[in-house]
Scaffold this active site. Structure first.
Site, PDB file in Angstrom:
ATOM      1  N   SER A 243      -9.695  -1.226   6.976  1.00  0.00           N
ATOM      2  CA  SER A 243      -9.101  -1.046   5.647  1.00  0.00           C
ATOM      3  C   SER A 243      -8.378  -2.255   5.073  1.00  0.00           C
ATOM      4  O   SER A 243      -7.985  -2.241   3.905  1.00  0.00           O
ATOM      5  CB  SER A 243      -8.148   0.156   5.664  1.00  0.00           C
ATOM      6  OG  SER A 243      -8.876   1.348   5.797  1.00  0.00           O
TER       7      SER A 243
ATOM      8  N   LYS B 241       0.836  -1.196   0.000  1.00  0.00           N
ATOM      9  CA  LYS B 241       0.000   0.000   0.000  1.00  0.00           C
ATOM     10  C   LYS B 241       0.874   1.251   0.000  1.00  0.00           C
ATOM     11  O   LYS B 241       1.914   1.292   0.671  1.00  0.00           O
ATOM     12  CB  LYS B 241      -0.895  -0.037   1.245  1.00  0.00           C
ATOM     13  CG  LYS B 241      -1.928   1.074   1.366  1.00  0.00           C
ATOM     14  CD  LYS B 241      -2.750   0.828   2.632  1.00  0.00           C
ATOM     15  CE  LYS B 241      -3.888   1.821   2.780  1.00  0.00           C
ATOM     16  NZ  LYS B 241      -4.712   1.493   3.967  1.00  0.00           N
TER      17      LYS B 241
ATOM     18  N   SER C  71      -9.368   1.206   2.912  1.00  0.00           N
ATOM     19  CA  SER C  71      -8.573   2.022   2.015  1.00  0.00           C
ATOM     20  C   SER C  71      -7.452   1.252   1.303  1.00  0.00           C
ATOM     21  O   SER C  71      -6.801   1.787   0.397  1.00  0.00           O
ATOM     22  CB  SER C  71      -7.946   3.190   2.796  1.00  0.00           C
ATOM     23  OG  SER C  71      -7.121   2.720   3.849  1.00  0.00           O
TER      24      SER C  71
END
Length: 386
Positions: free
Chosen positions: A130, A29, A106
């Site tokens: 997330s 990420k 996310s």
């Protein structure tokens, strides 16, 4: 097919030649420090004001040392403050189960990289869901560890009381192997035996068709019915979580937001605006409430207890939904995800069913510090053993 999973698919690092993860590839990420790389945190204005990392984050270093090869920086929602997975600046990663559906966020690009078989696994962060929500929406395994169990230094923070490093994979055995690398010296007592529990008050948060599937799965697994949660307890937990999270987010990023005046998507901008209005002097009050909830969880459960529940309120919503509609889904889902966050517990989401072709995740919450116990249980039940 362009899955739009990566903000930089050419960012590569070779792992060690030997190790438990040798030959495996992973995505990361776009909030993790990778030496020489500048993170965007999903927002071009953040990228303008950020600096290249001078070292790898400890999580990246451990995975490389265990033999895994880094294959791309994955898209994230802006400053990690969303569960939808839509990014107006860099594009929305495509959910492999439906291009008209959100991938969840996310850690959106991380989930899509795994679900679309672009990498073997991925790492991301989980503050309010997330890792768990995109894993559920994209039909893969996802794991949020106990708070503080994995070193989170070298990662852009969101809300310190809840931030964790999490990981995703298509098979549960690999999920466990990643855990043995990132969880360090944590041990597991296999002979302790687990006690599966199910509380209908938690299941009742989800949509009716999801409720039925989760209750059927719990029955097949022999889960014992309990009544530890009430609607008031659930609502109080959710309100405590979102108020403490928002205050910590503004304390962490408010100065930058005011100085940089970044362009945010409407929903994320509205969250930051709301966070800016909350009195910081009330932060200790909400922190005390969280501490009390941690103690209550520790008193209510034993180290070998595992609580089953839906990961999300329903399958992935459609892309481009109205702000009001998505906020309603977010609130319902966070009533489920906030439980592990408030208590600092580990949680695994397991792809176990579908509704109209869209994946549904079954979650299992373990006792704080029992991460490998939870991963071992899931591997025994859902792993492919030869």
């Amino acid at each position: 097919m362009n899955w739009n999973a990566f903000i930089d698919k050419n960012m590569k690092r070779e792992g060690a030649k030997a190790g438990i993860l040798a030959g495996k590839t992973f995505a990361v990420k776009d909030v993790f420090a990778v030496k020489g790389y500048t993170n965007s945190a999903g927002n071009p204005d953040w990228l303008k004001t950020a600096q290249p990392a001078d070292a790898d984050s400890p999580s990246i270093a451990k995975l490389l040392a265990a033999g895994a090869d880094l294959r791309g920086m994955a898209v994230t929602d802006e400053l990690m403050y969303s569960l939808n997975g839509e990014n107006v600046h860099y594009g929305t990663p495509v959910n492999p189960y439906g291009a008209d559906r959100v991938p969840g966020g996310s850690s959106s690009g991380s989930a899509v990289a795994v679900a679309a078989e672009l990498t073997d696994f991925a790492i991301g962060t989980d503050t309010g869901g997330s890792i768990r929500i995109p894993s559920s929406y994209c039909g893969i395994y996802g794991f949020r560890p106990s708070h503080g169990a994995v070193d989170i230094s070298g990662v852009i923070p969101l809300a310190e009381s809840f931030d964790t490093v999490g990981w995703m994979a298509r098979d549960v055995e690999l999920l466990k192997d990643i855990g043995t690398v990132l969880l360090g010296d944590q041990t597991v007592e296999e002979e302790a035996g687990e006690q599966l529990l199910i509380d209908e008050a938690l299941v009742g948060i989800a949509e009716p068709n999801v409720q039925a599937l989760v209750l059927q799965a719990a029955d097949r697994l022999g889960a014992k019915p309990i009544s530890r949660w009430t609607s008031d307890r659930i609502d109080e937990g959710f309100e405590t979580f979102r108020h403490l999270q928002a205050r910590e987010i503004w304390r962490q990023h408010g100065e930058w937001v005011q100085a940089a005046k970044p362009a945010f998507a409407a929903d994320i901008g509205a969250r930051f605006q709301w966070a800016s209005t909350l009195p910081q002097q009330e932060l200790p009050l909400y922190k005390d409430k969280q501490t009390a909830m941690k103690r209550a969880f520790a008193a209510d459960f034993a180290p070998n207890d595992i609580v089953l529940l839906p990961t999300a309120a329903g399958p992935a919503p459609k892309r481009g939904g109205s702000g009001q509609e998505l906020e309603a889904i977010r609130a319902k889902t966070m009533k489920l995800t906030s439980i592990a966050g408030l208590a600092g517990c580990p949680q695994i989401t397991i792809p176990f069913a579908s509704v109209e072709g869209l994946p549904i995740g079954l979650s299992a919450i373990g006792y704080p510090g029992q991460d490998l116990f939870l991963l071992s249980w899931a591997n025994r039940l859902f792993g492919i053993h030869t």
